[in-house]
Design an enzyme around this catalytic site. Structure first.
Site, PDB file in Angstrom:
ATOM      1  N   ARG A 225      -5.606  -6.914  13.019  1.00  0.00           N
ATOM      2  CA  ARG A 225      -4.394  -7.148  14.003  1.00  0.00           C
ATOM      3  C   ARG A 225      -4.021  -8.627  13.918  1.00  0.00           C
ATOM      4  O   ARG A 225      -4.787  -9.378  13.957  1.00  0.00           O
ATOM      5  CB  ARG A 225      -4.611  -6.407  15.381  1.00  0.00           C
ATOM      6  CG  ARG A 225      -4.704  -5.079  15.495  1.00  0.00           C
ATOM      7  CD  ARG A 225      -3.365  -4.455  15.329  1.00  0.00           C
ATOM      8  NE  ARG A 225      -3.526  -2.956  15.557  1.00  0.00           N
ATOM      9  CZ  ARG A 225      -3.579  -2.058  14.671  1.00  0.00           C
ATOM     10  NH1 ARG A 225      -3.649  -2.324  13.389  1.00  0.00           N
ATOM     11  NH2 ARG A 225      -3.443  -0.574  14.790  1.00  0.00           N
ATOM     12  N   GLU A 254       5.003  -8.535  15.282  1.00  0.00           N
ATOM     13  CA  GLU A 254       5.765  -7.885  14.213  1.00  0.00           C
ATOM     14  C   GLU A 254       6.807  -7.057  14.622  1.00  0.00           C
ATOM     15  O   GLU A 254       6.960  -6.467  15.500  1.00  0.00           O
ATOM     16  CB  GLU A 254       4.642  -6.552  13.591  1.00  0.00           C
ATOM     17  CG  GLU A 254       3.352  -7.199  13.162  1.00  0.00           C
ATOM     18  CD  GLU A 254       2.225  -6.267  12.610  1.00  0.00           C
ATOM     19  OE1 GLU A 254       2.494  -5.208  12.657  1.00  0.00           O
ATOM     20  OE2 GLU A 254       1.236  -6.462  12.466  1.00  0.00           O
ATOM     21  N   HIS A 273       2.718  -4.945   7.375  1.00  0.00           N
ATOM     22  CA  HIS A 273       1.824  -3.944   7.910  1.00  0.00           C
ATOM     23  C   HIS A 273       1.804  -2.553   7.277  1.00  0.00           C
ATOM     24  O   HIS A 273       2.277  -1.509   7.669  1.00  0.00           O
ATOM     25  CB  HIS A 273       2.192  -3.970   9.481  1.00  0.00           C
ATOM     26  CG  HIS A 273       0.814  -3.144  10.184  1.00  0.00           C
ATOM     27  ND1 HIS A 273       0.620  -3.533  11.513  1.00  0.00           N
ATOM     28  CD2 HIS A 273      -0.149  -2.368   9.689  1.00  0.00           C
ATOM     29  CE1 HIS A 273      -0.331  -3.022  11.830  1.00  0.00           C
ATOM     30  NE2 HIS A 273      -0.915  -2.155  10.770  1.00  0.00           N
TER      31      HIS A 273
HETATM   32  C1  DGY Z   1      -3.707   1.481  12.064  1.00  0.00           C
HETATM   33  O1  DGY Z   1      -3.896   2.901  11.792  1.00  0.00           O
HETATM   34  O2  DGY Z   1      -4.340   1.126  13.078  1.00  0.00           O
HETATM   35  C2  DGY Z   1      -3.377   0.771  11.102  1.00  0.00           C
HETATM   36  O3  DGY Z   1      -3.045  -0.561  11.455  1.00  0.00           O
HETATM   37  C3  DGY Z   1      -1.901   1.463  10.646  1.00  0.00           C
HETATM   38  O4  DGY Z   1      -1.739   1.899   9.487  1.00  0.00           O
END
Ligand code: DGY
Length: 307
Positions: A225, A254, A273
């Protein structure tokens, strides 16, 4: 029959499966619903199917008194106030497991991309700057024999470790319950790859001091993240040469605005992402989210509970 609000069009049959048993309302635009719209549409819902872009906080839960279930189409749940949901008896589910290899593949692609300076090379070719072969042109870093430091050793961290071993790397890790201290990992690793959830304890885990500990020849990879990294400090570290480069699938915020100062930094590869973005994995994630809601609305435990 329950009422379900889905916060994005899903290009998979998950919506049909839900529609077969419930009344389904789908947010009609490609952008996430703004908080006010989310509150309005959630107000009469028994269940929500959310993306990681939706903030599910107390204000939203208060505005949705009928809510019994939330299925997040992501493994990460940092967008949801899990405690507030639990306090209201709302079941929360996520999509663990199915995106493990897909995300680790992307993390390793970023690692290879920055190690071998692929964005720079590709830009040279496109811009007509590909000159004659030179002994010292485009020199990158070797991966075989290098040390891969994995921060967080859950499923994706494990999958990344397997990739590193397959490429002849020495793999070390640091997690809450095992491995070496983070400080030691930062000092030893040639590639630091982040695989920890975003929690209050991991926000800005990689700050100026952490970046300063890394070798000037080392690279940072983040598919976890954006908030795990202090982005202003990362920019300084890249510009000042405290580290050699970074590959990011996640940023804060984002989307990252095209004029964000981070993008001035050298040796930086940022993708939008897409860690779990393969046809098969996204279809499985949508199916799991649907299965979580079908179970919860039928009064059964979710098959993929978040807690
Ligand atoms: C998640 O599933 O947490 C990812 O970051 C998105 O694909």
């Amino acid at each position: 029959m329950g009422r379900i609000f889905i916060t994005r069009e899903l290009p998979f049959d998950a919506v049909d499966r839900l529609r077969a048993e419930h009344a389904v309302d789908v947010w009609e635009r490609p952008d996430p619903p703004p908080p006010e719209a989310l509150r309005e549409r959630a107000a009469g819902a028994d269940a929500l199917l959310t993306m990681l872009t939706e903030r599910v906080d107390e204000a939203l839960l208060d505005a949705a008194p009928r809510l019994r279930a939330i299925a997040n189409m992501a493994v990460g749940t940092d967008n949801i106030d899990l405690e507030a949901a639990a306090a209201r008896g709302i079941a929360v589910g996520n999509t663990p497991g199915v995106l493990t290899d897909t995300t680790a593949d992307l993390a390793f692609a970023l690692l290879l991309g920055v190690a071998r300076r692929l964005p720079e090379g590709a830009a040279e070719v496109r811009d007509g700057r590909w000159g004659p072969w030179q002994p010292a042109h485009g020199l990158g870093a070797d991966v075989a024999g290098a040390t891969l430091g994995i921060v967080g050793r859950g499923r994706i961290g494990d999958a990344m470790a397997r990739r590193g071993e397959g490429f002849g790397m020495e793999v070390v890790h640091s997690s809450r319950s095992s491995g070496i201290p983070l400080e030691e990992l930062l000092e030893r690793a040639d590639f630091v790859s982040l695989h920890t959830p975003l929690t209050p304890a991991t926000r800005h885990l990689i700050d100026a001091a952490a970046l300063e500990r890394m070798k000037p020849t080392a690279f940072l990879i983040n598919t976890a993240r954006g908030g795990v990294v202090d982005q202003a400090a990362l920019r300084e570290a890249l510009i000042g040469g405290a580290i050699a480069g970074a590959g990011l699938d996640v940023t804060d915020p984002e989307p990252l605005p095209p004029d964000d100062p981070l993008l001035d930094a050298p040796n930086l590869l940022v993708v939008p992402h897409v860690g779990s973005a393969t046809v098969r994995t996204r279809a499985r994630m949508a199916a799991m989210a649907a299965e979580n809601l079908l179970a919860a609305l039928a009064g059964r435990p979710m098959p993929y509970p978040a807690t």
